[in-house]
Scaffold this motif. Structure first.
Motif, PDB file in Angstrom:
ATOM      1  N   UNK A 114      45.227  32.854  18.658  1.00  0.00           N
ATOM      2  CA  UNK A 114      43.815  33.465  18.250  1.00  0.00           C
ATOM      3  C   UNK A 114      43.679  32.589  16.785  1.00  0.00           C
ATOM      4  N   UNK A 115      44.672  32.254  15.996  1.00  0.00           N
ATOM      5  CA  UNK A 115      44.267  31.561  14.984  1.00  0.00           C
ATOM      6  C   UNK A 115      43.675  29.826  15.201  1.00  0.00           C
ATOM      7  N   UNK A 116      44.520  29.704  16.325  1.00  0.00           N
ATOM      8  CA  UNK A 116      44.131  27.970  16.789  1.00  0.00           C
ATOM      9  C   UNK A 116      42.679  28.098  17.373  1.00  0.00           C
ATOM     10  N   UNK A 117      42.492  29.158  18.136  1.00  0.00           N
ATOM     11  CA  UNK A 117      41.188  29.252  18.652  1.00  0.00           C
ATOM     12  C   UNK A 117      40.185  29.115  17.717  1.00  0.00           C
ATOM     13  N   UNK A 118      40.431  30.023  16.699  1.00  0.00           N
ATOM     14  CA  UNK A 118      38.935  30.273  15.799  1.00  0.00           C
ATOM     15  C   UNK A 118      39.201  29.240  14.699  1.00  0.00           C
ATOM     16  N   UNK A 119      39.980  28.474  14.598  1.00  0.00           N
ATOM     17  CA  UNK A 119      40.279  27.302  13.459  1.00  0.00           C
ATOM     18  C   UNK A 119      39.455  25.991  14.246  1.00  0.00           C
ATOM     19  N   UNK A 120      38.909  25.813  15.443  1.00  0.00           N
ATOM     20  CA  UNK A 120      37.878  25.042  15.942  1.00  0.00           C
ATOM     21  C   UNK A 120      38.969  23.911  16.516  1.00  0.00           C
ATOM     22  N   UNK A 121      39.881  23.955  16.406  1.00  0.00           N
ATOM     23  CA  UNK A 121      40.731  22.838  17.096  1.00  0.00           C
ATOM     24  C   UNK A 121      41.232  22.857  18.538  1.00  0.00           C
ATOM     25  N   UNK A 122      40.586  23.960  19.155  1.00  0.00           N
ATOM     26  CA  UNK A 122      41.160  24.125  20.655  1.00  0.00           C
ATOM     27  C   UNK A 122      40.043  24.092  21.427  1.00  0.00           C
ATOM     28  N   UNK A 123      40.120  23.346  22.442  1.00  0.00           N
ATOM     29  CA  UNK A 123      38.815  23.571  23.564  1.00  0.00           C
ATOM     30  C   UNK A 123      39.423  24.386  24.909  1.00  0.00           C
ATOM     31  N   UNK A 124      38.471  25.472  25.200  1.00  0.00           N
ATOM     32  CA  UNK A 124      38.916  26.334  26.390  1.00  0.00           C
ATOM     33  C   UNK A 124      37.973  26.006  27.320  1.00  0.00           C
ATOM     34  N   UNK A 125      38.442  25.700  28.589  1.00  0.00           N
ATOM     35  CA  UNK A 125      37.538  25.445  29.678  1.00  0.00           C
ATOM     36  C   UNK A 125      38.235  26.452  31.163  1.00  0.00           C
ATOM     37  N   UNK A 126      37.227  27.096  31.323  1.00  0.00           N
ATOM     38  CA  UNK A 126      37.332  28.091  32.558  1.00  0.00           C
ATOM     39  C   UNK A 126      36.650  27.569  33.785  1.00  0.00           C
TER      40      UNK A 126
END
Length: 99
Positions: free
Chosen positions: A77-89
């Motif tokens: 969650x920290x990584x996701x909200x840090x803006x450094x992660x792109x998630x594709x569904x």
């Protein structure tokens, strides 16, 4: 901290009596009392229900430390909200049997 001390501490913090905890968890009061004095072995199903009522992990209840497995989710969650992660569904289309 021993289980009995931890149970007493958590109940006090949450405004629960041991008898109320036992009732909400569906565990005999005699069993909960025996845990507080160290005279009874722990039934995994019962301890899970007690931990659920207390809103903590079984690991934290038994070992008086944060569950190391819970931190994995926090790190993600920290990584996701840090803006450094792109998630594709992607939606997976499944074929019906017989076609």
């Amino acid at each position: 901290m021993k289980l009995g001390s931890k149970l007493n501490q958590l109940c006090k913090m949450q405004g629960l009596s041991l008898s109320r905890l036992a009732k909400e968890a569906g565990v005999p009061m005699q069993t909960v009392h025996a845990w507080t004095t160290g005279r009874k072995s722990i039934n995994p199903d019962q301890i899970k229900r007690v931990a659920s009522v207390l809103k903590i992990s079984v690991h934290e209840l038994l070992f008086d430390e944060p569950d190391p497995h819970d931190s994995i989710g926090e790190e993600i969650l920290k990584e996701i909200f840090s803006g450094d992660v792109r998630i594709t569904l992607h939606r997976i289309e499944r074929r019906k049997k017989g076609r």
